[in-house]
Design a protein around this motif. Structure first.
Motif, PDB file in Angstrom:
ATOM      1  N   VAL A  61       0.856  -1.188   0.000  1.00  0.00           N
ATOM      2  CA  VAL A  61       0.000   0.000   0.000  1.00  0.00           C
ATOM      3  C   VAL A  61       0.888   1.233   0.000  1.00  0.00           C
ATOM      4  O   VAL A  61       1.903   1.270   0.699  1.00  0.00           O
ATOM      5  CB  VAL A  61      -0.911   0.021   1.248  1.00  0.00           C
ATOM      6  CG1 VAL A  61      -1.772   1.287   1.263  1.00  0.00           C
ATOM      7  CG2 VAL A  61      -1.796  -1.208   1.294  1.00  0.00           C
ATOM      8  N   GLY A  62       0.507   2.250  -0.780  1.00  0.00           N
ATOM      9  CA  GLY A  62       1.201   3.535  -0.720  1.00  0.00           C
ATOM     10  C   GLY A  62       2.146   3.808  -1.862  1.00  0.00           C
ATOM     11  O   GLY A  62       2.905   4.782  -1.798  1.00  0.00           O
ATOM     12  N   LEU A  63       2.123   3.007  -2.932  1.00  0.00           N
ATOM     13  CA  LEU A  63       2.972   3.306  -4.079  1.00  0.00           C
ATOM     14  C   LEU A  63       2.531   4.618  -4.722  1.00  0.00           C
ATOM     15  O   LEU A  63       1.355   4.990  -4.689  1.00  0.00           O
ATOM     16  CB  LEU A  63       2.905   2.174  -5.104  1.00  0.00           C
ATOM     17  CG  LEU A  63       3.463   0.821  -4.671  1.00  0.00           C
ATOM     18  CD1 LEU A  63       3.341  -0.192  -5.803  1.00  0.00           C
ATOM     19  CD2 LEU A  63       4.910   0.939  -4.227  1.00  0.00           C
ATOM     20  N   SER A  64       3.457   5.301  -5.353  1.00  0.00           N
ATOM     21  CA  SER A  64       3.195   6.650  -5.851  1.00  0.00           C
ATOM     22  C   SER A  64       2.163   6.683  -6.971  1.00  0.00           C
ATOM     23  O   SER A  64       1.523   7.707  -7.196  1.00  0.00           O
ATOM     24  CB  SER A  64       4.498   7.287  -6.335  1.00  0.00           C
ATOM     25  OG  SER A  64       5.093   6.491  -7.355  1.00  0.00           O
ATOM     26  N   ASP A  65       1.941   5.569  -7.672  1.00  0.00           N
ATOM     27  CA  ASP A  65       0.984   5.577  -8.783  1.00  0.00           C
ATOM     28  C   ASP A  65      -0.463   5.660  -8.307  1.00  0.00           C
ATOM     29  O   ASP A  65      -1.346   6.136  -9.024  1.00  0.00           O
ATOM     30  CB  ASP A  65       1.158   4.319  -9.632  1.00  0.00           C
ATOM     31  CG  ASP A  65       0.705   3.069  -8.905  1.00  0.00           C
ATOM     32  OD1 ASP A  65       1.239   2.818  -7.801  1.00  0.00           O
ATOM     33  OD2 ASP A  65      -0.183   2.359  -9.404  1.00  0.00           O
ATOM     34  N   ASP A  66      -0.741   5.156  -7.088  1.00  0.00           N
ATOM     35  CA  ASP A  66      -2.097   5.169  -6.517  1.00  0.00           C
ATOM     36  C   ASP A  66      -1.929   5.152  -4.999  1.00  0.00           C
ATOM     37  O   ASP A  66      -2.244   4.180  -4.329  1.00  0.00           O
ATOM     38  CB  ASP A  66      -2.887   3.945  -7.011  1.00  0.00           C
ATOM     39  CG  ASP A  66      -4.354   3.966  -6.589  1.00  0.00           C
ATOM     40  OD1 ASP A  66      -4.839   5.028  -6.159  1.00  0.00           O
ATOM     41  OD2 ASP A  66      -5.007   2.905  -6.683  1.00  0.00           O
ATOM     42  N   SER A  67      -1.427   6.251  -4.464  1.00  0.00           N
ATOM     43  CA  SER A  67      -0.930   6.277  -3.089  1.00  0.00           C
ATOM     44  C   SER A  67      -1.996   5.961  -2.045  1.00  0.00           C
ATOM     45  O   SER A  67      -1.691   5.441  -0.970  1.00  0.00           O
ATOM     46  CB  SER A  67      -0.281   7.635  -2.777  1.00  0.00           C
ATOM     47  OG  SER A  67      -1.221   8.680  -2.942  1.00  0.00           O
ATOM     48  N   THR A  68      -3.259   6.264  -2.353  1.00  0.00           N
ATOM     49  CA  THR A  68      -4.322   5.972  -1.387  1.00  0.00           C
ATOM     50  C   THR A  68      -5.082   4.692  -1.716  1.00  0.00           C
ATOM     51  O   THR A  68      -5.917   4.248  -0.924  1.00  0.00           O
ATOM     52  CB  THR A  68      -5.343   7.129  -1.341  1.00  0.00           C
ATOM     53  OG1 THR A  68      -6.015   7.213  -2.606  1.00  0.00           O
ATOM     54  CG2 THR A  68      -4.646   8.445  -1.033  1.00  0.00           C
ATOM     55  N   GLY A  69      -4.798   4.102  -2.881  1.00  0.00           N
ATOM     56  CA  GLY A  69      -5.537   2.909  -3.283  1.00  0.00           C
ATOM     57  C   GLY A  69      -6.927   3.198  -3.778  1.00  0.00           C
ATOM     58  O   GLY A  69      -7.704   2.278  -4.063  1.00  0.00           O
ATOM     59  N   SER A  70      -7.280   4.456  -3.930  1.00  0.00           N
ATOM     60  CA  SER A  70      -8.652   4.828  -4.291  1.00  0.00           C
ATOM     61  C   SER A  70      -9.005   4.419  -5.712  1.00  0.00           C
ATOM     62  O   SER A  70     -10.148   4.047  -6.002  1.00  0.00           O
ATOM     63  CB  SER A  70      -8.854   6.336  -4.126  1.00  0.00           C
ATOM     64  OG  SER A  70      -8.728   6.703  -2.771  1.00  0.00           O
ATOM     65  N   TYR A  71      -8.020   4.489  -6.633  1.00  0.00           N
ATOM     66  CA  TYR A  71      -8.332   4.117  -8.013  1.00  0.00           C
ATOM     67  C   TYR A  71      -8.629   2.626  -8.110  1.00  0.00           C
ATOM     68  O   TYR A  71      -9.591   2.215  -8.762  1.00  0.00           O
ATOM     69  CB  TYR A  71      -7.165   4.477  -8.936  1.00  0.00           C
ATOM     70  CG  TYR A  71      -7.420   4.052 -10.364  1.00  0.00           C
ATOM     71  CD1 TYR A  71      -8.397   4.676 -11.133  1.00  0.00           C
ATOM     72  CD2 TYR A  71      -6.687   3.019 -10.936  1.00  0.00           C
ATOM     73  CE1 TYR A  71      -8.642   4.275 -12.440  1.00  0.00           C
ATOM     74  CE2 TYR A  71      -6.927   2.611 -12.239  1.00  0.00           C
ATOM     75  CZ  TYR A  71      -7.906   3.241 -12.986  1.00  0.00           C
ATOM     76  OH  TYR A  71      -8.154   2.842 -14.273  1.00  0.00           O
ATOM     77  N   ALA A  72      -7.846   1.803  -7.440  1.00  0.00           N
ATOM     78  CA  ALA A  72      -8.029   0.351  -7.518  1.00  0.00           C
ATOM     79  C   ALA A  72      -9.297  -0.104  -6.814  1.00  0.00           C
ATOM     80  O   ALA A  72      -9.917  -1.094  -7.213  1.00  0.00           O
ATOM     81  CB  ALA A  72      -6.819  -0.362  -6.922  1.00  0.00           C
ATOM     82  N   ASN A  73      -9.692   0.609  -5.749  1.00  0.00           N
ATOM     83  CA  ASN A  73     -10.763   0.121  -4.889  1.00  0.00           C
ATOM     84  C   ASN A  73     -12.024   0.977  -4.878  1.00  0.00           C
ATOM     85  O   ASN A  73     -13.045   0.546  -4.326  1.00  0.00           O
ATOM     86  CB  ASN A  73     -10.244   0.014  -3.449  1.00  0.00           C
ATOM     87  CG  ASN A  73      -9.163  -1.036  -3.303  1.00  0.00           C
ATOM     88  OD1 ASN A  73      -9.459  -2.221  -3.280  1.00  0.00           O
ATOM     89  ND2 ASN A  73      -7.901  -0.607  -3.226  1.00  0.00           N
ATOM     90  N   GLY A  74     -11.952   2.182  -5.440  1.00  0.00           N
ATOM     91  CA  GLY A  74     -13.099   3.071  -5.372  1.00  0.00           C
ATOM     92  C   GLY A  74     -13.236   3.760  -4.028  1.00  0.00           C
ATOM     93  O   GLY A  74     -14.141   4.550  -3.807  1.00  0.00           O
ATOM     94  N   ALA A  75     -12.336   3.413  -3.113  1.00  0.00           N
ATOM     95  CA  ALA A  75     -12.297   4.011  -1.772  1.00  0.00           C
ATOM     96  C   ALA A  75     -10.867   3.854  -1.264  1.00  0.00           C
ATOM     97  O   ALA A  75     -10.133   3.000  -1.737  1.00  0.00           O
ATOM     98  CB  ALA A  75     -13.290   3.333  -0.834  1.00  0.00           C
ATOM     99  N   PRO A  76     -10.468   4.666  -0.297  1.00  0.00           N
ATOM    100  CA  PRO A  76      -9.076   4.592   0.159  1.00  0.00           C
ATOM    101  C   PRO A  76      -8.729   3.253   0.807  1.00  0.00           C
ATOM    102  O   PRO A  76      -9.521   2.669   1.552  1.00  0.00           O
ATOM    103  CB  PRO A  76      -8.978   5.730   1.174  1.00  0.00           C
ATOM    104  CG  PRO A  76     -10.085   6.673   0.821  1.00  0.00           C
ATOM    105  CD  PRO A  76     -11.186   5.789   0.316  1.00  0.00           C
ATOM    106  N   ASP A  77      -7.533   2.773   0.503  1.00  0.00           N
ATOM    107  CA  ASP A  77      -6.900   1.680   1.242  1.00  0.00           C
ATOM    108  C   ASP A  77      -5.852   2.334   2.139  1.00  0.00           C
ATOM    109  O   ASP A  77      -5.563   3.522   2.012  1.00  0.00           O
ATOM    110  CB  ASP A  77      -6.268   0.687   0.270  1.00  0.00           C
ATOM    111  CG  ASP A  77      -5.793  -0.602   0.926  1.00  0.00           C
ATOM    112  OD1 ASP A  77      -6.187  -0.853   2.086  1.00  0.00           O
ATOM    113  OD2 ASP A  77      -5.035  -1.339   0.283  1.00  0.00           O
TER     114      ASP A  77
END
Length: 529
Positions: A61-77
């Motif tokens: 979790v926290g990679l610069s491409d999707d730092s909050t995980g919101s794109y992958a999950n529709g909500a923050p990880d």
């Protein structure tokens, strides 16, 4: 032969330590048991490393491409959510501090790996409003995870890509391939190197620090997903050196390994990611295997799914259940490695049910270490599957193994380099002389070390005993029968590892995580460690 850092093992943990050690100016010597083949090659190759076989991916979790995980999950990880999932999968037996440190260190270590050239799969499109020219990494979800946070490469060839990038990164390193560590050298409580055998004979390596990264114990069982070198040798070597082991009873059985009637050998893994994409576990009657066992069903942690399969097989008197992936679109493109393995068994996942059964997959316990890989023996480190940081507890969360090997291997080299700098700043001698190591090795020979090897027949006896007595489900009678056979064999390092597993299992007469005890009322649900 002398060095600052002796690395024994050429998978993700060993190569991460070796590469980081080179970056920090350490004189690194790498020893690996893989066979060296003649002929030109572009870079080093460690084909027997378990990392090559890892299909699912790397949980981070926290990679610069999707730092909050919101794109992958529709909500923050979040790191906190990943920590919570790890603690839950570990059945309350994890070291929470170690979990937090290793999971929190995942993004930095993965960005470092990407900087070395590792290439992970990307999503088809970039999110609306993205300033990046590239889409974010594609992320999947596996058993026990509450979010899509697992990056992958080549569909289902993540480990092979990580291995490739790290192998290229250590080009030019000092290397002993076809080498096997036979004994660790310890003088006045400090590890100072190892006795190494290779085709030229036996030699001594004097090292200021030694890192064990030789993998798990899968090959002391009959049915396993592990490569041929995973025979628990680091466990025996570390015990002889005075290190502690912990949680050895927790041997994780992967729930979905392709069923075969072969008695021994490595089995074809069918990644958890297949269930993450929607495949279902059913029995010979077409009924769900996991219904009623856990709210997460087929995506419950591996211990729960393996236990559900074992219970159903006992109930039906059968050898395997099925994975139904016939409804999945694009299976060959998403899972090319698995598709090839199934094709070799004449199975078409678009048309056929896939016969699967649990098999030994991962050693959750091992040599007791800190999150930097330090053992209780000064100068001795361990990382990867042979170690026990406390990250996995009683059951490893899917795709946390590559994470741990990467983070802890890198951290071990950084810790060793820092200790070298501190020693030099104080004017202390940190180096170990070859003469000193030779003297310690000579004394050990007088005491009957290194330990003996097993014959093929003896190794087969050990494997059968472990499969029957310390398998996916256990009883006191079966464990004691296995211990009787262990007592009758030459006390090799592999036998020492087997003894550690069986004795630890006997000390825990109840079910916890992937240690399933059939003799007593299951108390796992009444309170986890």
């Amino acid at each position: 032969m002398t060095c600052d850092l002796l690395v024994i093992g050429g998978g993700v943990a060993g190569l991460s330590a070796a590469r980081r050690g080179l970056e920090l100016g350490l004189d690194v010597l790498l020893v690996d048991s893989g066979e060296w083949r003649t002929g030109a090659r572009r870079h080093l190759r460690f084909s027997d490393a378990a990392t090559n076989l890892a299909q699912g991916g790397l949980a981070v979790v926290g990679l610069s491409d999707d730092s909050t995980g919101s794109y992958a999950n529709g909500a923050p990880d979040s790191v906190a959510a990943h920590v919570a999932d790890t603690l839950d999968a570990g059945a309350g037996h994890c070291d929470e501090v170690a979990v937090e440190r290793i999971v929190a260190g995942g993004a930095e270590a993965t960005e470092w790996l990407i900087g070395l050239g590792a290439r992970f799969d990307r999503a088809d499109t970039a999110p609306s409003g993205s300033v990046s020219e590239l889409p974010p990494y594609s992320r999947t979800k596996e058993g026990g995870h509450s979010a899509r946070r697992i990056i992958h490469a080549g569909g289902d060839a993540t480990g092979a890509e990580i291995q490739r990038a790290l192998e290229v990164s250590v080009t030019g390193i000092r290397l002993l391939q076809n080498g096997r560590a036979r004994q660790l050298l310890v003088d006045s409580g400090r590890a100072i190197g190892a006795v190494i055998d290779d085709p030229r004979g036996r030699g001594i390596v004097a090292a200021s620090a030694t890192l064990l990264a030789t993998g798990g114990v899968g090959q002391i069982y009959q049915a396993t997903t592990a490569p041929s070198g995973a025979r628990g040798e680091a466990i025996g070597l570390a015990l002889d050196a005075g290190a502690r082991v912990k949680d050895m009873e927790f041997i994780q059985f992967h729930p979905t390994v392709l069923f075969t009637r072969r008695e021994t050998g490595r089995r074809q893994l069918v990644s958890e990611a297949v269930r993450g994409e929607g495949a279902k576990l059913v029995d010979s009657r077409g009924a769900s295997v996991t219904a009623g066992m856990d709210p997460r069903g087929d995506l419950a942690p591996r211990d729960i799914v393996s236990r559900a399969i074992a219970a159903r097989l006992r109930e039906l008197g059968e050898d395997f259940v099925f994975l139904d992936a016939r409804h999945l679109q694009g299976f060959p493109a998403r899972f090319p490695t698995i598709t090839a393995g199934l094709a070799a068994a004449a199975i078409d996942p678009a048309q056929d049910l896939i016969p699967v059964t649990p098999a030994v997959h991962y050693t959750c316990g091992g040599i007791e270490v800190t999150p930097e890989g330090r053992t209780c023996v000064d100068g001795l480190y361990a990382a990867g599957e042979c170690s026990a940081t406390g990250l996995h507890g009683a059951n490893r969360l899917a795709s946390n193994s590559l994470l741990e090997g990467l983070v802890v291997g890198k951290a071990a080299a950084e810790n060793i380099a820092a200790r070298q700098r501190d020693a030099r700043s104080r004017g202390d001698s940190w180096a170990v002389s070859a003469v000193r190591a030779e003297a310690v090795a000579s004394h050990a020979l007088e005491e009957g070390l290194p330990r003996p090897d097993l014959t093929a027949e003896q190794l087969d006896r050990l494997r059968r005993a472990m499969q029957r007595g310390a398998g996916v489900t256990r009883t006191e009678k079966g464990l004691r029968e296995a211990l009787d056979i262990i007592d009758s064999l030459p006390q090799s390092v592999q036998v020492m590892a087997a003894r550690a597993i069986v004795e630890a299992a006997l000390r825990r007469p109840y079910t916890l995580g992937c240690h399933t005890w059939l003799d007593a009322v299951d108390i796992e649900s009444s309170g986890r460690d």
